[in-house]
Every structure is written in structure tokens, then in C-alpha cells.
Design an enzyme around this catalytic site. Structure first.
Site, PDB file in Angstrom:
ATOM      1  N   GLY A 240      49.887 -54.210  59.563  1.00 14.18           N
ATOM      2  CA  GLY A 240      48.431 -54.296  59.859  1.00 14.18           C
ATOM      3  C   GLY A 240      48.501 -54.656  61.372  1.00 14.18           C
ATOM      4  O   GLY A 240      46.998 -54.600  61.802  1.00 14.18           O
ATOM      5  N   PRO A 276      55.323 -52.208  59.109  1.00 18.59           N
ATOM      6  CA  PRO A 276      54.730 -51.748  60.505  1.00 18.59           C
ATOM      7  C   PRO A 276      54.316 -50.475  60.260  1.00 18.59           C
ATOM      8  O   PRO A 276      55.558 -49.637  59.983  1.00 18.59           O
ATOM      9  CB  PRO A 276      55.384 -52.289  61.552  1.00 18.59           C
ATOM     10  CG  PRO A 276      56.725 -52.196  61.105  1.00 18.59           C
ATOM     11  CD  PRO A 276      57.010 -52.670  59.847  1.00 18.59           C
ATOM     12  N   ARG A 278      50.901 -48.444  62.361  1.00 19.33           N
ATOM     13  CA  ARG A 278      50.476 -47.945  63.243  1.00 19.33           C
ATOM     14  C   ARG A 278      50.883 -48.480  64.680  1.00 19.33           C
ATOM     15  O   ARG A 278      51.077 -47.741  65.656  1.00 19.33           O
ATOM     16  CB  ARG A 278      48.787 -48.587  63.233  1.00 19.33           C
ATOM     17  CG  ARG A 278      47.812 -48.127  64.236  1.00 19.33           C
ATOM     18  CD  ARG A 278      46.656 -48.949  64.142  1.00 19.33           C
ATOM     19  NE  ARG A 278      46.042 -48.889  62.798  1.00 19.33           N
ATOM     20  CZ  ARG A 278      45.235 -48.029  62.213  1.00 19.33           C
ATOM     21  NH1 ARG A 278      44.694 -47.108  62.924  1.00 19.33           N
ATOM     22  NH2 ARG A 278      44.883 -48.303  61.053  1.00 19.33           N
ATOM     23  N   TYR A 318      35.810 -43.413  59.796  1.00 19.07           N
ATOM     24  CA  TYR A 318      35.664 -44.911  60.058  1.00 19.07           C
ATOM     25  C   TYR A 318      34.693 -44.770  61.482  1.00 19.07           C
ATOM     26  O   TYR A 318      34.881 -45.994  61.958  1.00 19.07           O
ATOM     27  CB  TYR A 318      37.016 -45.301  60.301  1.00 19.07           C
ATOM     28  CG  TYR A 318      38.035 -44.985  59.644  1.00 19.07           C
ATOM     29  CD1 TYR A 318      38.244 -45.335  58.020  1.00 19.07           C
ATOM     30  CD2 TYR A 318      39.408 -44.517  60.004  1.00 19.07           C
ATOM     31  CE1 TYR A 318      39.126 -45.040  57.179  1.00 19.07           C
ATOM     32  CE2 TYR A 318      40.202 -44.111  59.039  1.00 19.07           C
ATOM     33  CZ  TYR A 318      40.274 -44.435  57.821  1.00 19.07           C
ATOM     34  OH  TYR A 318      41.405 -44.391  56.858  1.00 19.07           O
ATOM     35  N   CYS A 343      31.663 -27.175  60.079  1.00 21.52           N
ATOM     36  CA  CYS A 343      30.243 -27.268  59.451  1.00 21.52           C
ATOM     37  C   CYS A 343      30.032 -28.325  58.760  1.00 21.52           C
ATOM     38  O   CYS A 343      29.380 -28.407  57.637  1.00 21.52           O
ATOM     39  CB  CYS A 343      29.848 -25.902  58.608  1.00 21.52           C
ATOM     40  SG  CYS A 343      30.443 -24.407  59.392  1.00 21.52           S
ATOM     41  N   TYR A 372      48.282 -42.228  61.406  1.00 22.66           N
ATOM     42  CA  TYR A 372      47.036 -41.846  60.492  1.00 22.66           C
ATOM     43  C   TYR A 372      46.318 -40.471  61.073  1.00 22.66           C
ATOM     44  O   TYR A 372      44.995 -40.177  61.215  1.00 22.66           O
ATOM     45  CB  TYR A 372      46.134 -42.885  60.373  1.00 22.66           C
ATOM     46  CG  TYR A 372      46.986 -44.011  59.662  1.00 22.66           C
ATOM     47  CD1 TYR A 372      47.423 -43.895  58.578  1.00 22.66           C
ATOM     48  CD2 TYR A 372      46.974 -45.230  60.513  1.00 22.66           C
ATOM     49  CE1 TYR A 372      48.177 -45.188  57.858  1.00 22.66           C
ATOM     50  CE2 TYR A 372      47.784 -46.472  59.941  1.00 22.66           C
ATOM     51  CZ  TYR A 372      48.169 -46.138  58.585  1.00 22.66           C
ATOM     52  OH  TYR A 372      49.060 -47.325  58.310  1.00 22.66           O
TER      53      TYR A 372
HETATM   54  C1  LIG Z   1      50.997 -51.684  51.645  1.00 24.26           C
HETATM   55  C2  LIG Z   1      50.739 -51.597  53.196  1.00 24.26           C
HETATM   56  N1  LIG Z   1      51.720 -51.721  54.043  1.00 24.26           N
HETATM   57  C3  LIG Z   1      51.902 -51.297  55.284  1.00 24.26           C
HETATM   58  C4  LIG Z   1      50.818 -50.661  55.863  1.00 24.26           C
HETATM   59  C5  LIG Z   1      50.732 -50.271  57.390  1.00 24.26           C
HETATM   60  O1  LIG Z   1      49.706 -50.757  57.930  1.00 24.26           O
HETATM   61  P1  LIG Z   1      49.757 -50.521  59.502  1.00 24.26           P
HETATM   62  O2  LIG Z   1      49.815 -49.175  59.841  1.00 24.26           O
HETATM   63  O3  LIG Z   1      48.346 -51.234  59.969  1.00 24.26           O
HETATM   64  O4  LIG Z   1      50.844 -51.376  60.164  1.00 24.26           O
HETATM   65  C6  LIG Z   1      49.707 -50.128  54.983  1.00 24.26           C
HETATM   66  C7  LIG Z   1      48.590 -49.829  55.476  1.00 24.26           C
HETATM   67  O5  LIG Z   1      47.474 -50.593  55.827  1.00 24.26           O
HETATM   68  C8  LIG Z   1      49.733 -50.581  53.752  1.00 24.26           C
HETATM   69  O6  LIG Z   1      48.777 -50.411  52.557  1.00 24.26           O
HETATM   70  N1  LIG Z   2      43.900 -44.341  57.559  1.00 23.43           N
HETATM   71  C1  LIG Z   2      43.611 -45.429  58.121  1.00 23.43           C
HETATM   72  C2  LIG Z   2      44.550 -46.790  57.973  1.00 23.43           C
HETATM   73  C3  LIG Z   2      45.050 -47.010  56.373  1.00 23.43           C
HETATM   74  C4  LIG Z   2      46.136 -47.836  56.207  1.00 23.43           C
HETATM   75  C5  LIG Z   2      46.603 -47.801  54.897  1.00 23.43           C
HETATM   76  N2  LIG Z   2      46.635 -48.993  54.263  1.00 23.43           N
HETATM   77  C6  LIG Z   2      43.553 -45.453  59.614  1.00 23.43           C
HETATM   78  O1  LIG Z   2      43.431 -44.435  60.154  1.00 23.43           O
HETATM   79  O2  LIG Z   2      43.070 -46.327  60.264  1.00 23.43           O
END
Ligand SMILES: Cc1ncc(COP(=O)(O)O)c(C=O)c1O
Ligand SMILES: N[C@@H](CCCC[NH3+])C(=O)O
Length: 419
Positions: A240, A276, A278, A318, A343, A372
Site C-alpha cells: 500500500g 509491497p 508499487r 483513476y 476511439c 500497474y
Molecule cells: C492483498 C494485496 N496485497 C498487496 C497489494 C499491493 O499493493 P501496493 O502495490 O499498493 O503495494 C495489493 C494491491 O493493492 C493487494 O490487494
Molecule cells: N491498479 C491500481 C492498484 C490496484 C491495487 C490492487 N490491490 C493502480 O493502478 O493504482
């Protein structure tokens, strides 16, 4: 810090000039830096240094490319998977089954069987119903599945509503006030080895407060479970952590996160696990694109690029911001609407964006596209799937071929009755 920098006026990924990649592979193409992935993996691991033997499972959904996963496997990372497909990928990349955690609210019967067959480290069970189904499968196989119960702490992650997962109205986990009853009941099942609690309240979090609030609730729950005679040896704190999408944006550093976790969990007496995504991959990748043409618009010109919402969905989904830069900036600036060729009006990367002046044929990048990005690509408008490249010092390799529309068509069938 990443490894995408200007050298002699040309944007490089590590030691490779991006025009060389565009020339060899075409555009659009995702370009990842191995050094950046490794650096982020190290920074995150070091941020958790105050903890005793934390387990880090990369959230495969963020970037499931096999080469990227291999880099992380070599860093000692495990995997957090949410489908049978991600599980196959994590194993193929060299992650050890014991280091794999299976999350997800809709694991199918077949996926539960698959996880058990592969003897993965832990299932994060998201409902009572899933727990009983897994128990039955495991019992038949004469096994006991190692499980954590994912709880929904009803905490507002203060992120985009579509990627917030920890409010009571969200589909994830079980409500906190039912967690002790469910955990206690599942712990009676022969097929389950209930060993912990999991929590994940959302993605791209800009503040540590919601995380701390959620973790505090988990801590209280662990105490309650132990009071009820349950074994709790693990706690999975999810992922997160947000990353900067705009130059100069300030977000909590991994070290601050690690310090907060150490403070909040100091008396828990469990093995902590992390997922982790992102924060490891986001700033390790760019989407390299070429301007198709510049079209006159009402207020500003439209910069029509050859990447589209099917390649990078985040702006359309988003309203997400991705920095946009010329690969060979002239020093001139312009204000433009940056759009793809699809399109739909939603195929817009940015409106009224001040950016480097660009013309037809020029190369540019969308930054912070390593997480992502390619993983959310589609073939909408029959555009084919975008290619991916991994850079390592002065060398690079195509780590995912561009999949041509004709190859996608090969998987389609004409019924006899239309022949
Ligand atoms: C269960 C779970 N774990 C980990 C993550 C990875 O999150 P982030 O990429 O924000 O670290 C997500 C996506 O939000 C998730 O749904
Ligand atoms: N797809 C989303 C994140 C989703 C996380 C999945 N639990 C993004 O691009 O920000």
C-alpha cells in the site's frame, strides 16, 4: 531515485539511450530498469531492518513480468499472488512455494487446489466460506493448509476509492467484530492450520496514519485471539505504500514506514509479512511512446501519441497523473492535451498539461509506469499487447514480445455454422 536520467540531452534508462530501444523494439514499449528494481527492493528490506526476519512477498499484480519477478526472486523476495496465473508465474520465476502467499476474495475451487498442490506458504483466507471450502479440499488431500484470516478493519485509506480495500463496504476480508468467532471456528478444522491475521487497506497511500490505525486494530485482535486460546504466529501487513507520481511530491519514506511498523508491532510476538507492489516497481519503469501527430485543438493542441489507454489504463481508470517528458527535450515548452488513438474520449493521458515541446515523430515517456502498467494492458481497439524491455547497465532485452493483433486473432474460432 531512479535510473532514468538525461545524458547529453537524451533520456537514458541506466546506460541505454531510449531512442535505441525505440529503434530496436518499436513503440509503445515499457522499459524497466533492473538497477532501480534492485535498489527499491533493498531500500524496502533495509526499512524493515528493525524487525526480526520479516517475510517480503512482492505483489505480483503490480508487475507480473517473469524477468522482473526473477530479479526480485534473486533479491530473496517471495510473492503475493491473487490468481492461479500469478502463482504459475511466481513459481516459473523461481520464487519458492514456501515464500508465496495467496490473497484474493474469489479464489476458485481449482485455485485453492492448485495452491495446496504447490504447497504454498500461506493462504490469506478472505471469508468464512472460503475457509471451509479450503478445509474440505485439504482434508481430502490429507493436508493442513497454512492460513491467515484477512480482516477488514474499516479504516479509510484516504486513497482513490477504486483502490481502497479496507472500508467495511469493500469486499475484502472479514469484519473485525466477527474475526474472533470466524478464526476460532476455522481453527477447529482439520484441514486448516490457522496461524495469523492479514490486512491490506488499499494502494497508493499518501500517509502512514491509516496504516497505523489498521495495524493497531490488528494488534488488539491478536490479543483477543490469544485470549480465546488461539495460536497466532504470523501477521501479514499487506502493501500500500504510495510513490511520487509527480516530481517533488513528498510521500512517507519506506524507513518511516518500517519505524512505524516496528513501534506498533513491538509486542506482537509474530513473524511479520509484507506485500509491497508499487513501491518496488512503480518508479522502475517508463512507458516509451512516439508522437503520431500534433493536431490543432480548441484551446491547446492535441499531442496524439502511439500509446493508449489499452497500454496504460491508470489515467483513464483513476484520473491518475503520470509525468510526461520528451526523450530529447529541446528546452522549449508547450501546453497540450495528451491523448492516445483509441476511439474513446477517456483515452486521454492529460488535459492542459504543460510539457516539453514535441512534434510528430518525437519520442516521449510516461513516468512511474513500472507498476500497474503493462499488467493492466488490454487489446482494445485491436491494438495488440504492448512490449516490455528490461535494461541492465548498458544492455537490454525484450522481456515480453509485442503481441500482434493477428496473433490475438489466431485464438479466435469461426463456428461451423458461420463458415
Ligand atoms: C492483498 C494485496 N496485497 C498487496 C497489494 C499491493 O499493493 P501496493 O502495490 O499498493 O503495494 C495489493 C494491491 O493493492 C493487494 O490487494
Ligand atoms: N491498479 C491500481 C492498484 C490496484 C491495487 C490492487 N490491490 C493502480 O493502478 O493504482
Amino acid at each position: 531515485m531512479d535510473h532514468f536520467t538525461l545524458r547529453d540531452g537524451v533520456l537514458h534508462a541506466e546506460d541505454v539511450p531510449l531512442p535505441a530501444i525505440a529503434e530496436a523494439v518499436g513503440t509503445p514499449v515499457y522499459v524497466y530498469s533492473r538497477a532501480t528494481i534492485e535498489r527499491h527492493a533493498t531500500v524496502f528490506r533495509e526499512a524493515l531492518a528493525p524487525l526480526d526476519d520479516p517475510h517480503i512477498a512482492f505483489a505480483v499484480k503490480a508487475n507480473p513480468n517473469l524477468a522482473v519477478l526473477r530479479v526480485l526472486a534473486r533479491q530473496g523476495y517471495g510473492a503475493d499472488v491473487v490468481s492461479g496465473g500469478e502463482l504459475i508465474r511466481a513459481l516459473a520465476a523461481g520464487m519458492k512455494p514456501a515464500d508465496i502467499v495467496f490473497s484474493g476474495v474469489g479464489k476458485t475451487h481449482a485455485e485453492l487446489e492448485q495452491g495446496l498442490r504447490e504447497d504454498i506458504g500461506q493462504f490469506n483466507v478472505e471469508s468464512e466460506e472460503e475457509g471451509y471450502e479450503l478445509a474440505a479440499i485439504a482434508r481430502r488431500a490429507g493436508r493442513a493448509a497454512r492460513c491467515a484470516l484477512r480482516v477488514n478493519p474499516d479504516v479509510d485509506a484516504r486513497t482513490h476509492e477504486k483502490i481502497s480495500t479496507g472500508k467495511s463496504e469493500n469486499k475484502f476480508g472479514v469484519p473485525l467484530d466477527r474475526a474472533t468467532a470466524i478464526y476460532t471456528a476455522l481453527a477447529q478444522e482439520d484441514g486448516l492450520d490457522m496461524r495469523g491475521i492479514a490486512v491490506h487497506i488499499g494502494s497508493q497511500l499518501a500517509s502512514l496514519e491509516p496504516l497505523e490505525a489498521a495495524f493497531a486494530k490488528v494488534g488488539a485482535l491478536i490479543g483477543e485471539l490469544r485470549g480465546a486460546g488461539c495460536k497466532v504466529t504470523h501477521a501479514d501487513l499487506g502493501g500500500g505504500l504510495g510513490v511520487p507520481y509527480r516530481a517533488g511530491e513528498a510521500l512517507p519514506a519506506p524507513a518511516e514506514y518500517g519505524a512505524m511498523v516496528a513501534r506498533v508491532t513491538k509486542d506482537w510476538n509474530v513473524r511479520l509479512m509484507f506485500e509491497p507492489g508499487r513501491v518496488i516497481a512503480g518508479n522502475a519503469g517508463v512507458l516509451l511512446t512516439r508522437v503520431v501527430r500534433v493536431k490543432r485543438g480548441l484551446t491547446h493542441p492535441f499531442l496524439v501519441v502511439d500509446a493508449a489507454m489499452n497500454d496504460l489504463a491508470r489515467p483513464a481508470l483513476y484520473g491518475a497523473w503520470h509525468d510526461f517528458e520528451a526523450v530529447e527535450p529541446s528546452g522549449e515548452r508547450m501546453t497540450a492535451h495528451i491523448v492516445g488513438p483509441i476511439c474513446e474520449t477517456g483515452d486521454t493521458f492529460a488535459m492542459d498539461r504543460e510539457c516539453d515541446a514535441l512534434g510528430a515523430g518525437h519520442l516521449a515517456v510516461f513516468r512511474t509506469a513500472g507498476a500497474y502498467g503493462a499488467t493492466m494492458a488490454s487489446s482494445y481497439n485491436s491494438r495488440g499487447f504492448v512490449a516490455e524491455v528490461l535494461v541492465d547497465g548498458d544492455r537490454f532485452a525484450v522481456v515480453a514480445d509485442r503481441i500482434a493483433p493477428s496473433a490475438i486473432m489466431d485464438a479466435e474460432r469461426m463456428p461451423d455454422w458461420l463458415a
